[in-house]
Design a protein around this motif. Structure first.
Motif, PDB file in Angstrom:
ATOM      1  N   SER A   2      47.511  41.797  37.100  1.00  0.00           N
ATOM      2  CA  SER A   2      46.129  41.519  37.451  1.00  0.00           C
ATOM      3  C   SER A   2      45.322  41.178  36.198  1.00  0.00           C
ATOM      4  O   SER A   2      45.601  41.647  35.098  1.00  0.00           O
ATOM      5  CB  SER A   2      45.503  42.713  38.159  1.00  0.00           C
ATOM      6  OG  SER A   2      45.426  43.805  37.281  1.00  0.00           O
ATOM      7  N   ILE A   3      44.318  40.355  36.394  1.00  0.00           N
ATOM      8  CA  ILE A   3      43.419  39.936  35.325  1.00  0.00           C
ATOM      9  C   ILE A   3      42.022  40.392  35.715  1.00  0.00           C
ATOM     10  O   ILE A   3      41.572  40.144  36.832  1.00  0.00           O
ATOM     11  CB  ILE A   3      43.447  38.409  35.146  1.00  0.00           C
ATOM     12  CG1 ILE A   3      44.865  37.935  34.819  1.00  0.00           C
ATOM     13  CG2 ILE A   3      42.467  37.969  34.079  1.00  0.00           C
ATOM     14  CD1 ILE A   3      45.028  36.435  34.884  1.00  0.00           C
ATOM     15  N   VAL A   4      41.326  41.078  34.825  1.00  0.00           N
ATOM     16  CA  VAL A   4      39.985  41.578  35.088  1.00  0.00           C
ATOM     17  C   VAL A   4      39.017  40.918  34.109  1.00  0.00           C
ATOM     18  O   VAL A   4      39.250  40.923  32.906  1.00  0.00           O
ATOM     19  CB  VAL A   4      39.928  43.116  34.946  1.00  0.00           C
ATOM     20  CG1 VAL A   4      38.515  43.615  35.192  1.00  0.00           C
ATOM     21  CG2 VAL A   4      40.911  43.781  35.890  1.00  0.00           C
ATOM     22  N   ARG A   5      37.952  40.347  34.651  1.00  0.00           N
ATOM     23  CA  ARG A   5      36.916  39.719  33.833  1.00  0.00           C
ATOM     24  C   ARG A   5      35.559  40.231  34.318  1.00  0.00           C
ATOM     25  O   ARG A   5      35.339  40.378  35.510  1.00  0.00           O
ATOM     26  CB  ARG A   5      36.932  38.196  33.952  1.00  0.00           C
ATOM     27  CG  ARG A   5      38.214  37.549  33.490  1.00  0.00           C
ATOM     28  CD  ARG A   5      38.287  37.522  31.968  1.00  0.00           C
ATOM     29  NE  ARG A   5      39.422  36.769  31.523  1.00  0.00           N
ATOM     30  CZ  ARG A   5      40.522  37.292  31.036  1.00  0.00           C
ATOM     31  NH1 ARG A   5      40.641  38.588  30.938  1.00  0.00           N
ATOM     32  NH2 ARG A   5      41.523  36.547  30.645  1.00  0.00           N
ATOM     33  N   GLU A   6      34.665  40.464  33.366  1.00  0.00           N
ATOM     34  CA  GLU A   6      33.300  40.860  33.698  1.00  0.00           C
ATOM     35  C   GLU A   6      32.335  39.851  33.102  1.00  0.00           C
ATOM     36  O   GLU A   6      32.479  39.455  31.945  1.00  0.00           O
ATOM     37  CB  GLU A   6      32.999  42.261  33.178  1.00  0.00           C
ATOM     38  CG  GLU A   6      33.756  43.347  33.908  1.00  0.00           C
ATOM     39  CD  GLU A   6      33.305  44.746  33.520  1.00  0.00           C
ATOM     40  OE1 GLU A   6      32.304  44.870  32.782  1.00  0.00           O
ATOM     41  OE2 GLU A   6      33.966  45.694  33.959  1.00  0.00           O
ATOM     42  N   LYS A  15      32.032  41.701  38.349  1.00  0.00           N
ATOM     43  CA  LYS A  15      33.410  41.968  37.941  1.00  0.00           C
ATOM     44  C   LYS A  15      34.363  41.200  38.847  1.00  0.00           C
ATOM     45  O   LYS A  15      34.249  41.250  40.068  1.00  0.00           O
ATOM     46  CB  LYS A  15      33.679  43.472  38.039  1.00  0.00           C
ATOM     47  CG  LYS A  15      35.054  43.891  37.618  1.00  0.00           C
ATOM     48  CD  LYS A  15      35.174  45.413  37.741  1.00  0.00           C
ATOM     49  CE  LYS A  15      36.538  45.896  37.392  1.00  0.00           C
ATOM     50  NZ  LYS A  15      36.649  47.362  37.572  1.00  0.00           N
ATOM     51  N   GLU A  17      38.425  40.663  39.734  1.00  0.00           N
ATOM     52  CA  GLU A  17      39.782  41.185  39.591  1.00  0.00           C
ATOM     53  C   GLU A  17      40.724  40.216  40.310  1.00  0.00           C
ATOM     54  O   GLU A  17      40.736  40.147  41.536  1.00  0.00           O
ATOM     55  CB  GLU A  17      39.898  42.582  40.189  1.00  0.00           C
ATOM     56  CG  GLU A  17      39.016  43.601  39.511  1.00  0.00           C
ATOM     57  CD  GLU A  17      39.116  44.961  40.154  1.00  0.00           C
ATOM     58  OE1 GLU A  17      40.177  45.590  40.013  1.00  0.00           O
ATOM     59  OE2 GLU A  17      38.142  45.369  40.795  1.00  0.00           O
ATOM     60  N   GLN A  19      44.366  38.686  41.485  1.00  0.00           N
ATOM     61  CA  GLN A  19      45.752  39.008  41.861  1.00  0.00           C
ATOM     62  C   GLN A  19      46.057  40.504  41.850  1.00  0.00           C
ATOM     63  O   GLN A  19      47.184  40.899  41.619  1.00  0.00           O
ATOM     64  CB  GLN A  19      46.751  38.268  40.962  1.00  0.00           C
ATOM     65  CG  GLN A  19      46.646  36.780  41.020  1.00  0.00           C
ATOM     66  CD  GLN A  19      47.029  36.204  42.380  1.00  0.00           C
ATOM     67  OE1 GLN A  19      47.149  36.885  43.372  1.00  0.00           O
ATOM     68  NE2 GLN A  19      47.241  34.904  42.408  1.00  0.00           N
ATOM     69  N   LYS A  20      45.066  41.348  42.116  1.00  0.00           N
ATOM     70  CA  LYS A  20      45.311  42.788  42.197  1.00  0.00           C
ATOM     71  C   LYS A  20      45.514  43.214  43.649  1.00  0.00           C
ATOM     72  O   LYS A  20      46.297  44.099  43.941  1.00  0.00           O
ATOM     73  CB  LYS A  20      44.153  43.558  41.572  1.00  0.00           C
ATOM     74  CG  LYS A  20      44.376  45.046  41.529  1.00  0.00           C
ATOM     75  CD  LYS A  20      43.277  45.750  40.774  1.00  0.00           C
ATOM     76  CE  LYS A  20      43.550  47.240  40.715  1.00  0.00           C
ATOM     77  NZ  LYS A  20      42.494  47.957  39.999  1.00  0.00           N
ATOM     78  N   VAL A  29      41.039  37.325  44.799  1.00  0.00           N
ATOM     79  CA  VAL A  29      40.113  37.857  43.805  1.00  0.00           C
ATOM     80  C   VAL A  29      39.172  38.838  44.508  1.00  0.00           C
ATOM     81  O   VAL A  29      38.715  38.594  45.614  1.00  0.00           O
ATOM     82  CB  VAL A  29      39.319  36.724  43.095  1.00  0.00           C
ATOM     83  CG1 VAL A  29      38.481  35.939  44.057  1.00  0.00           C
ATOM     84  CG2 VAL A  29      38.462  37.287  41.990  1.00  0.00           C
ATOM     85  N   SER A  32      33.047  42.180  42.497  1.00  0.00           N
ATOM     86  CA  SER A  32      32.216  43.373  42.640  1.00  0.00           C
ATOM     87  C   SER A  32      30.924  43.195  41.867  1.00  0.00           C
ATOM     88  O   SER A  32      30.932  42.735  40.729  1.00  0.00           O
ATOM     89  CB  SER A  32      32.941  44.604  42.102  1.00  0.00           C
ATOM     90  OG  SER A  32      34.193  44.752  42.710  1.00  0.00           O
ATOM     91  N   GLN A  37      31.278  44.639  47.363  1.00  0.00           N
ATOM     92  CA  GLN A  37      32.560  44.052  46.999  1.00  0.00           C
ATOM     93  C   GLN A  37      32.955  43.004  48.030  1.00  0.00           C
ATOM     94  O   GLN A  37      32.723  43.182  49.216  1.00  0.00           O
ATOM     95  CB  GLN A  37      33.657  45.107  46.940  1.00  0.00           C
ATOM     96  CG  GLN A  37      33.495  46.107  45.840  1.00  0.00           C
ATOM     97  CD  GLN A  37      34.656  47.071  45.790  1.00  0.00           C
ATOM     98  OE1 GLN A  37      35.234  47.423  46.805  1.00  0.00           O
ATOM     99  NE2 GLN A  37      34.999  47.486  44.586  1.00  0.00           N
TER     100      GLN A  37
END
Length: 99
Positions: A2-6, A15, A17, A19-20, A29, A32, A37
């Motif tokens: 997973s890739i998380v970007r804010e 936020k 997320e 491929q989680k 994706v 949030s 969400q």
């Protein structure tokens, strides 16, 4: 993986997320912001459909009342039919995506 970007937009943190969740979808994706969400998924086929003159697209906007502690009574227990605002929100998402 997973890739998380804010990202900060107008002073609010959003936020992303990737491929989680929804591992069987081709892409997903979770977005949030504050207490809200949205899970967005996309599924596609490797083969093109022949003889189809439209773009099959579906938008499902689901409000979970029990998440806020509200369980509607009466005939429709738990999650009955969608509310009017849920139907209108689904249309607001759906209409700009169509050609």
């Amino acid at each position: 993986m997973s890739i998380v970007r804010e990202v900060v937009i107008n002073g609010r943190t959003v936020k992303f997320e990737f491929q989680k969740f929804a591992k069987q979808a081709n892409g997903s994706v979770m977005v949030s912001s504050g207490g809200t969400q949205v899970l967005v998924t996309a599924c596609a086929s490797d083969k093109a459909m022949t003889g189809v003159d439209f773009f099959p697209l579906g938008v499902d906007y689901i409000e979970k009342f029990y998440a806020a502690g509200r369980v509607p009574g009466g005939y429709f227990k738990r999650e009955g039919r969608p509310s009017d605002s849920a139907a209108l929100t689904a249309r607001l998402i759906d209409r700009p995506l169509r050609p």
